[in-house]
Design a protein around this motif. Structure first.
Motif, short mmCIF file in Angstrom:
data_model
loop_
_atom_site.label_atom_id
_atom_site.label_comp_id
_atom_site.label_asym_id
_atom_site.label_seq_id
_atom_site.Cartn_x
_atom_site.Cartn_y
_atom_site.Cartn_z
N GLY A 46 0.84 -1.26 0.14
CA GLY A 46 0.00 0.00 0.13
C GLY A 46 0.87 1.32 -0.09
N ILE A 47 1.86 1.28 0.72
CA ILE A 47 2.89 2.51 0.76
C ILE A 47 3.55 2.86 -0.51
CG2 ILE A 47 4.66 3.61 1.88
CD1 ILE A 47 4.18 2.25 4.55
N PRO A 48 4.02 2.04 -1.22
CA PRO A 48 4.47 2.15 -2.46
C PRO A 48 3.44 2.58 -3.47
CG PRO A 48 5.58 0.00 -1.70
CD PRO A 48 4.24 0.55 -0.80
N LEU A 49 2.24 2.00 -3.42
CA LEU A 49 1.20 2.16 -4.19
C LEU A 49 0.54 3.46 -4.04
CD1 LEU A 49 -0.39 0.69 -6.45
CD2 LEU A 49 -2.12 -0.08 -4.76
N GLY A 50 0.47 4.12 -2.83
CA GLY A 50 0.05 5.37 -2.40
C GLY A 50 0.84 6.52 -2.90
N ILE A 51 2.15 6.35 -2.87
CA ILE A 51 3.34 7.01 -3.37
C ILE A 51 3.20 7.20 -5.02
CG2 ILE A 51 5.79 7.48 -3.78
CD1 ILE A 51 6.30 5.92 -1.08
N LEU A 52 2.96 5.93 -5.61
CA LEU A 52 2.80 5.97 -6.91
C LEU A 52 1.60 6.88 -7.48
CD1 LEU A 52 3.91 4.65 -9.74
CD2 LEU A 52 1.95 2.85 -9.51
N ILE A 53 0.32 6.74 -6.80
CA ILE A 53 -0.85 7.54 -7.35
C ILE A 53 -0.76 8.85 -6.76
CG2 ILE A 53 -2.13 5.36 -7.26
CD1 ILE A 53 -3.56 6.52 -4.65
N ASN A 108 -4.04 7.14 3.23
CA ASN A 108 -3.33 7.90 4.11
C ASN A 108 -1.84 8.55 3.55
OD1 ASN A 108 -5.48 7.42 5.94
ND2 ASN A 108 -3.98 8.11 7.42
N THR A 109 -1.06 7.30 2.76
CA THR A 109 -0.20 7.54 2.11
C THR A 109 0.00 8.66 0.77
OG1 THR A 109 0.78 5.37 2.45
CG2 THR A 109 2.09 6.76 0.92
N TYR A 110 -0.96 8.57 0.29
CA TYR A 110 -1.65 9.56 -0.64
C TYR A 110 -1.79 10.71 -0.46
CZ TYR A 110 -4.51 11.70 -4.49
OH TYR A 110 -5.18 12.58 -5.42
N VAL A 111 -2.62 10.85 0.60
CA VAL A 111 -2.77 12.13 1.48
C VAL A 111 -1.46 13.01 2.01
CG1 VAL A 111 -4.26 13.46 3.31
CG2 VAL A 111 -5.16 11.80 1.75
#
Length: 230
Positions: A46-53, A108-111
């Motif tokens: 999820g963290i890498p995916l959040g960074i990616l988006i 939360n990573t995205y935000v």
């Protein structure tokens, strides 16, 4: 041997805990490990995916929609679907926890990344940092407390989902709760499973809350500002 029928519910609870302390502790430990494994897997994905988006906005709607759809599926129904592939046991529950934990971690990573002041990242690039250096040295440290909040939410939810996992033979504290529901007068046994589950969720929330506050750069700076001059 004492007659439990002559005891109050509270007395029965303490008697059960005394007589079955090792069993309760082993189930508590198993319950915690299942929850942690699922959330850690979600964090790794999820963290890498959040960074990616956060970097590529066009992907955000697709990823968020899929994560939201997963959240709308009832936990027991999702376990039943996964069970067709992985069978009964802990693996199915870990996979369910993983899928349920994705949304809070990704969101939360995205935000956290998106809410960083652009002037801060621009300053990093102005100092000659590469995109990777800006990410690891500026963006991730500044968004870490928000990411921890997502993990904190995911873990508390995971502890509840893991309790349901006892229905498919995963063990954990849910197994004690089921034993209590099957007993003639099993209120004390239900409490022996439910109270440690609640305690685990509360402790997880408190501990991760402390970590979150310590990692928040704004709150750290505020503490430094209010320290008396020696």
């Amino acid at each position: 041997m004492q007659d439990m029928t002559q005891m109050s519910t509270v007395e029965q609870f303490f008697f059960y805990m005394k007589e079955n302390s090792l069993y309760v502790f082993s189930q508590f430990f198993d319950h915690f490990l299942i929850s942690i494994y699922g959330v850690l897997l979600a964090a790794l994905i999820g963290i890498p995916l959040g960074i990616l988006i956060a970097k590529y906005g066009k992907l955000s709607k697709v990823v968020m929609t899929i994560a939201n759809i997963i959240q709308t599926i009832p936990a027991l129904a999702l376990m039943a679907i996964i069970m067709l592939v992985l069978g009964l046991g802990k693996s199915t529950v870990i996979a369910t926890v993983f899928l349920y934990s994705l949304l809070p971690v990704i969101k939360n990573t995205y935000v956290g990344i998106k809410n960083i002041n652009k002037s801060v990242t621009d300053a990093g690039r102005g100092m000659g940092m590469t995109k990777a250096q800006v990410l690891y040295m500026v963006e991730l440290p500044l968004s870490l407390s928000v990411i921890i909040t997502g993990i904190r939410i995911a873990l508390v939810v995971a502890i509840g989902i893991t309790a349901i996992g006892a229905f498919i033979g995963a063990g954990g504290l849910g197994d004690i709760i089921i034993r209590g529901t099957n007993a003639t007068d099993g209120t004390a046994i239900i409490l022996a499973g439910a109270l440690p589950t609640a305690l685990m969720a509360i402790l997880a929330d408190i501990i991760l809350g402390i970590i979150e506050r310590r990692l928040d750069p704004v709150k750290r700076n505020q503490k430094k500002l209010i320290q008396p001059i020696s």
